[in-house]
Design a protein around this motif. Structure first.
Motif, PDB file in Angstrom:
ATOM      1  N   VAL A   2      10.717 -11.490  -0.280  1.00 30.94           N
ATOM      2  CA  VAL A   2       9.781 -12.322  -0.118  1.00 30.94           C
ATOM      3  C   VAL A   2       9.101 -11.776   1.348  1.00 30.94           C
ATOM      4  O   VAL A   2       7.784 -11.892   1.356  1.00 30.94           O
ATOM      5  N   GLY A   3       9.931 -11.979   2.183  1.00 29.08           N
ATOM      6  CA  GLY A   3       9.479 -11.604   3.672  1.00 29.08           C
ATOM      7  C   GLY A   3       8.937 -10.280   3.569  1.00 29.08           C
ATOM      8  O   GLY A   3       7.717 -10.210   4.178  1.00 29.08           O
ATOM      9  N   LEU A   4       9.382  -9.330   2.874  1.00 34.04           N
ATOM     10  CA  LEU A   4       8.758  -7.989   2.908  1.00 34.04           C
ATOM     11  C   LEU A   4       7.368  -7.995   2.087  1.00 34.04           C
ATOM     12  O   LEU A   4       6.424  -7.262   2.455  1.00 34.04           O
ATOM     13  N   ALA A   5       7.278  -8.726   1.062  1.00 28.36           N
ATOM     14  CA  ALA A   5       6.151  -9.039   0.277  1.00 28.36           C
ATOM     15  C   ALA A   5       5.184  -9.387   1.138  1.00 28.36           C
ATOM     16  O   ALA A   5       3.874  -9.165   0.863  1.00 28.36           O
ATOM     17  N   VAL A   6       5.348 -10.595   1.762  1.00 33.91           N
ATOM     18  CA  VAL A   6       4.361 -11.191   2.734  1.00 33.91           C
ATOM     19  C   VAL A   6       3.918 -10.214   3.623  1.00 33.91           C
ATOM     20  O   VAL A   6       2.574 -10.108   4.047  1.00 33.91           O
ATOM     21  N   GLU A   7       4.532  -9.308   4.406  1.00 30.10           N
ATOM     22  CA  GLU A   7       4.128  -8.363   5.191  1.00 30.10           C
ATOM     23  C   GLU A   7       3.193  -7.214   4.363  1.00 30.10           C
ATOM     24  O   GLU A   7       2.136  -6.740   4.949  1.00 30.10           O
ATOM     25  N   LEU A   8       3.721  -7.028   3.216  1.00 34.07           N
ATOM     26  CA  LEU A   8       2.833  -5.855   2.620  1.00 34.07           C
ATOM     27  C   LEU A   8       1.560  -6.274   2.259  1.00 34.07           C
ATOM     28  O   LEU A   8       0.481  -5.371   2.532  1.00 34.07           O
ATOM     29  N   ARG A   9       1.451  -7.789   1.845  1.00 39.61           N
ATOM     30  CA  ARG A   9       0.239  -8.433   1.563  1.00 39.61           C
ATOM     31  C   ARG A   9      -0.688  -8.240   2.950  1.00 39.61           C
ATOM     32  O   ARG A   9      -2.012  -7.948   2.562  1.00 39.61           O
ATOM     33  N   ALA A  10       0.062  -8.585   3.932  1.00 41.74           N
ATOM     34  CA  ALA A  10      -0.629  -8.723   5.177  1.00 41.74           C
ATOM     35  C   ALA A  10      -1.484  -7.309   5.624  1.00 41.74           C
ATOM     36  O   ALA A  10      -2.276  -7.138   6.038  1.00 41.74           O
ATOM     37  N   LEU A  11      -0.867  -6.309   5.090  1.00 38.00           N
ATOM     38  CA  LEU A  11      -1.394  -4.706   5.302  1.00 38.00           C
ATOM     39  C   LEU A  11      -2.366  -4.387   4.309  1.00 38.00           C
ATOM     40  O   LEU A  11      -2.858  -3.499   4.346  1.00 38.00           O
ATOM     41  N   LYS A 384       5.289  -1.141   6.784  1.00 39.69           N
ATOM     42  CA  LYS A 384       4.457  -0.002   7.312  1.00 39.69           C
ATOM     43  C   LYS A 384       5.023   1.211   6.890  1.00 39.69           C
ATOM     44  O   LYS A 384       4.450   2.125   6.630  1.00 39.69           O
ATOM     45  N   LEU A 385       6.441   1.161   7.062  1.00 40.95           N
ATOM     46  CA  LEU A 385       7.182   2.554   6.504  1.00 40.95           C
ATOM     47  C   LEU A 385       6.890   2.762   5.234  1.00 40.95           C
ATOM     48  O   LEU A 385       6.711   4.163   4.706  1.00 40.95           O
ATOM     49  N   LEU A 386       6.829   1.787   4.279  1.00 41.61           N
ATOM     50  CA  LEU A 386       6.802   2.153   2.973  1.00 41.61           C
ATOM     51  C   LEU A 386       5.128   2.444   2.526  1.00 41.61           C
ATOM     52  O   LEU A 386       4.842   3.319   1.859  1.00 41.61           O
ATOM     53  N   LEU A 387       4.171   1.624   3.102  1.00 41.12           N
ATOM     54  CA  LEU A 387       2.818   2.179   2.983  1.00 41.12           C
ATOM     55  C   LEU A 387       2.591   3.620   3.640  1.00 41.12           C
ATOM     56  O   LEU A 387       1.859   4.142   2.829  1.00 41.12           O
TER      57      LEU A 387
END
Length: 391
Positions: A2-11, A384-387
């Protein structure tokens, strides 16, 4: 996750998550679409841990094969149109997810939440049910080679049988296929370091945290304000045998130290043993906020609870039950931020002894010192690494 998902959406990314339906409420609060995998797992876990429904070792290959297929069937349609897939959890489930990513032609990354899940000469692998390691073998590299063989026998056959049904080629090395040679390691470098040299080029991002801006429920806040900081007792998503006895032992041990008690029911179904005002039952609340307000945390030693308590500077008593939990108990003791309880069954005497150490001023000072070193940007680093990798 969930923490990762929130950061991905912020990007600016869209996120879909596949998980057992038990976690629908958690994802709904975060506004993350859920594609459920299979049936709820809480009843299965509780039956297996408490012994009401034994799971014999000889049935493991069939259960693993079913998990591969169930995960694939949920993930394949959910991942259509996606640019990258991140998987974690039980390895047969992750294998099903990677097969789906392979069929869809999208990049796949595996994430572990603790170092000992990944091959390294610096630690032993877990023993697989029904396949103990020879007692005379102590070399970690040899043990990891044996683990490769065990995984191919227990999990690889079922994976390849399923892959044949979807026109994918067989996999020779189950573990390498699932983990890849560059997995993500979502754990804190101080709390759980990845030691080089190692067999994999793991990328340690720091632990992934859910956002901590959620307020505590009014009744919990009122209890905290009504007296001195309490001791939190909870076992998260781990059921325990004789839950009422465990709750009684914990509550009485905390009271013997002159402290109030917060009891979290969780999957262990811990409950209050009386109606005294120094004890309060708490539901699903934000641990990032709560643990800053408690005197100590008595828990099972899951990666998330251990790291959150460490980040909050709360002394810990880790009553490890299974899997990675003995590892976390050992790290808490080695760092001097708490106590590793001996054995999985707490008693009044054992918890009283552990709490005396955990509640000592020296332990609190050390816990606060370590808290200052815990990274809080792990999910942002991973997002950021994933994107970047996905273009």
């Amino acid at each position: 996750m969930v923490g990762l998902a929130v950061e991905l959406r912020a990007l600016g990314a869209d996120v879909r998550m596949c998980a057992p339906p038990d976690f629908a409420e958690v994802l709904d609060r975060a506004g993350i679409p859920l594609a459920p995998i299979g049936q709820p797992i809480r009843p299965v876990v509780k039956a297996a841990v408490t012994g009401t429904t034994p799971m014999p070792a000889e049935g493991l290959p069939a259960r693993a094969a079913a998990l591969v297929a169930t995960t694939y069937e949920a993930v394949a349609p959910a991942a259509e149109g996606c640019d990258v897939m991140v998987a974690t959890g039980l390895l047969p489930a992750a294998a099903g997810a990677r097969s789906a990513a392979e069929e869809l032609g999208i990049p796949y990354r595996f994430v572990a939440y603790f170092p000992t899940y990944l091959p390294s000469p610096h630690h032993r692998p877990f023993e697989r049910p029904g396949r103990p390691f020879p007692p005379e073998v102590t070399d970690n590299r040899v043990l990891w080679d044996l683990d490769t063989e065990n995984m191919n026998v227990l999990f690889g056959t079922g994976l390849n049988a399923h892959r044949a049904t979807v026109d994918l080629p067989p996999v020779d090395d189950f573990r390498s296929y699932v983990l890849t040679d560059r997995p993500l390691l979502a754990s804190d470098p101080v709390l759980s370091p990845w030691v080089e040299p190692a067999d994999l080029d793991a990328v340690q991002t720091g632990a992934w945290f859910r956002p901590a801006d959620q307020q505590l429920p009014a009744d919990v806040e009122a209890f905290l304000e009504a007296g001195t900081p309490p001791v939190y007792v909870g076992f998260g998503s781990i059921p325990v045998r004789d839950a009422q006895d465990v709750a009684r032992a914990a509550i009485e041990a905390v009271r013997a130290q002159g402290r109030r008690v917060l009891v979290s029911g969780g999957w262990a179904d811990l409950t209050l043993v009386d109606d005294q005002e120094d004890c309060f039952a708490v539901g699903d609340v934000n641990h990032h906020v709560l643990f800053r307000r408690v005197a100590a945390v008595v828990h099972h030693g899951g990666a998330g609870t251990t790291t959150t308590a460490a980040r909050a500077g709360a002394p810990q008593v880790v009553v490890a039950q299974m899997a990675d939990q003995p590892y976390w108990a050992g790290r808490v003791a080695e760092l001097g931020i708490g106590v590793a309880h001996e054995g999985p069954t707490p008693t009044f005497e054992s918890l009283s002894t552990a709490l005396k150490t955990a509640l000592a001023p020296d332990t609190l000072a050390r816990a606060r010192a370590v808290a200052a070193t815990v990274r809080t940007d792990g999910a942002a680093v991973a997002a950021k690494l994933l994107l970047d990798a996905a273009g």
